[in-house]
Design an enzyme around this catalytic site. Sequence first.
Site, PDB file in Angstrom:
ATOM      1  N   ILE A   1       1.673   0.412  14.943  1.00 33.36           N
ATOM      2  CA  ILE A   1       1.655   0.126  13.503  1.00 33.36           C
ATOM      3  C   ILE A   1       2.920  -0.626  13.102  1.00 33.36           C
ATOM      4  O   ILE A   1       4.033  -0.188  13.412  1.00 33.36           O
ATOM      5  CB  ILE A   1       1.550   1.433  12.693  1.00 33.36           C
ATOM      6  CG1 ILE A   1       0.294   2.214  13.109  1.00 33.36           C
ATOM      7  CG2 ILE A   1       1.535   1.142  11.201  1.00 33.36           C
ATOM      8  CD1 ILE A   1       0.245   3.634  12.585  1.00 33.36           C
ATOM      9  N   CYS A   2       2.719  -1.753  12.410  1.00 31.05           N
ATOM     10  CA  CYS A   2       3.828  -2.567  11.891  1.00 31.05           C
ATOM     11  C   CYS A   2       4.772  -2.946  13.048  1.00 31.05           C
ATOM     12  O   CYS A   2       4.315  -3.457  14.065  1.00 31.05           O
ATOM     13  CB  CYS A   2       4.520  -1.819  10.750  1.00 31.05           C
ATOM     14  SG  CYS A   2       5.683  -2.836   9.836  1.00 31.05           S
ATOM     15  N   GLN A   3       6.055  -2.666  12.924  1.00 28.35           N
ATOM     16  CA  GLN A   3       6.969  -3.005  14.013  1.00 28.35           C
ATOM     17  C   GLN A   3       6.589  -2.251  15.290  1.00 28.35           C
ATOM     18  O   GLN A   3       6.754  -2.764  16.403  1.00 28.35           O
ATOM     19  CB  GLN A   3       8.406  -2.647  13.611  1.00 28.35           C
ATOM     20  CG  GLN A   3       9.451  -3.036  14.627  1.00 28.35           C
ATOM     21  CD  GLN A   3      10.741  -2.259  14.437  1.00 28.35           C
ATOM     22  OE1 GLN A   3      10.721  -1.074  14.096  1.00 28.35           O
ATOM     23  NE2 GLN A   3      11.866  -2.934  14.625  1.00 28.35           N
TER      24      GLN A   3
ATOM     25  N   GLY B   1       3.645  -1.775  16.193  1.00 29.79           N
ATOM     26  CA  GLY B   1       2.572  -2.586  16.765  1.00 29.79           C
ATOM     27  C   GLY B   1       3.144  -3.713  17.615  1.00 29.79           C
ATOM     28  O   GLY B   1       2.607  -4.047  18.674  1.00 29.79           O
TER      29      GLY B   1
ATOM     30  N   LEU C   1      -2.090  -2.447  14.069  1.00 30.66           N
ATOM     31  CA  LEU C   1      -2.293  -2.286  12.623  1.00 30.66           C
ATOM     32  C   LEU C   1      -1.142  -2.960  11.880  1.00 30.66           C
ATOM     33  O   LEU C   1       0.032  -2.662  12.178  1.00 30.66           O
ATOM     34  CB  LEU C   1      -2.282  -0.793  12.264  1.00 30.66           C
ATOM     35  CG  LEU C   1      -3.611  -0.132  11.896  1.00 30.66           C
ATOM     36  CD1 LEU C   1      -4.517  -0.117  13.106  1.00 30.66           C
ATOM     37  CD2 LEU C   1      -3.385   1.282  11.402  1.00 30.66           C
TER      38      LEU C   1
END
Lengths: 187, 354
Positions: free
Chosen positions: B142-144, B146, B166
């Site tokens: 998720i985000c960083q 990810g 994500l």
Amino acid sequence: MGGIDDDYARASCDNLANGSDHEYTLRQDNHPTDVGPFQKYLFSGACYVQIGQCYALVKQAIEQGRNFSDDQQLRSRLAAVWQNYVIQQSGAMSSAYAGLDAPNYEDQQWHWVHKLYQEAQQAGIEAMEQLLPALEQMDSEHLDLQQFFVSWAGACDQAYSRLIRSDAFARAIGEVVNTMLGAAKHE
Amino acid sequence: MSDETSVDVAAELDQFRKRYQQLNRQITAQQGQLDWSSPNSVVLEHGAMRLRHFEGGDLTQIPLLIVYSHVNQPCVIDLHPDHSLVKRIIEKGHRVYILDWGEVREPDRENDISVYVEEYIDAAVSYLQQHGGFEAVNLLGICQGGTFALCYACLHPTKVNKLVTLVTPVDFHAGDSLLTHWARFLDMNILASNPQNIPGTLITMLFQMMRPFEDMIRQVQQIDQPAVGRKLELMMKMDQWVYHCPDQPGRAFAQFVQGFFQENALVQDSLEIGGNQVRLDSLQMPVLNVFAKYDHLVPPESSAALKRFVDSSAYQELEFEGGHIGLLVSKKAQLTILPEIGTWLAEPVEYRPS
């Protein structure tokens, strides 16, 4: 510098929290540095009260059949609320600084912090110059406080969005962070 | 000012003050600690990292390892039972593990990104391989997190069965990225020569500076029409979460800003982690790429760029009609996109490149 400035918080927000008649004062030298996760309701609410006081001036002008778009005092007050809120946001910088072991930062010229404030101040003045004529064009007879606040905040949001995407602002925020990192003590 | 106008506005503001004071009392009374809402236990510690296993799920299923961003607290994906990505995935039968980066300590300032990708993620994957008897695990970043998961999957494609990204930045120069714009003027050489941890308050400040007037409108609405009960509870937890960004390890932070934001090395094939080149075209597993249409932190264009690097038969994407945090927390996401991710993870793997 550093730590929570209770005096400022009280002076700015008594009007909301305690119902006193304090004027919302702009004190760039003494802004709160750690607002906490829920204090933002106090600061945003305090802005709403200030905008409410400006709204009363607008209503009065409408009742008296006067134009309000050229009212310098009103424009200044609206811009001051913007300025105070933006400074309160960036005031968290002091708190960020407090987390760094940077004893020399106090001695820096604060050049880039002032640059940030200047950029923000100018953007606020310009936003208010556009807002008041636009409000005057509206059906101002039926302008209520909610609409007035949303119009003001919307104008601020647009101006702020342009401001933070400008190279001047990005440069200033980058240099503020660089200065903090550069001033930090090497273990 | 006419007396009548003055009295009307004053009365309205007085009502507003009372509503604020009421909200303030509620907040004071209900304030709790920021924590996971679902039962879990730490099954592995490696340096600062803790691997958390969440109760539930089917033991025969390939375990899912969730890697969250380092710049926020991971518990946002399980803040509240009704707003929990973790719970929605477990409901689909998956065994869920979360890599919790842990608290950044003073010596961590020297850590580079390889510690997080090659040591921490790899330690978690190895644990799941050994304890579950699986050759490869499912990975959801998720985000960083990810971006880190992507890098890991590129470096160790045989250890990853399926990959979900994500709201993950891939092309850091695509779309209108405010963070990329601000990062242009950061001089990370200062940090490289003097590595020190970055206080979380600095990260919090930068996030809060992104759209303060939208926040103000929301906060005033909250005073005017306050949430109650569980809604208020969630709102308070979100406020606490937003406000408490963790400290960042200095060297890794500098590498991330310089390598990803400034040089865009991930899509330039010029990124090296631990001396190994990270090539996006080495992804050899099914990939589900999920991004948010109105993401103010990671432009959807930045995430969608992943499509260019993955075999089309292995790639799927979903666009969520909402924002960055909404994808993780909102009621709409709980009912739509999060269960879809669980379903996709459960589908048999048909794609396996030569």
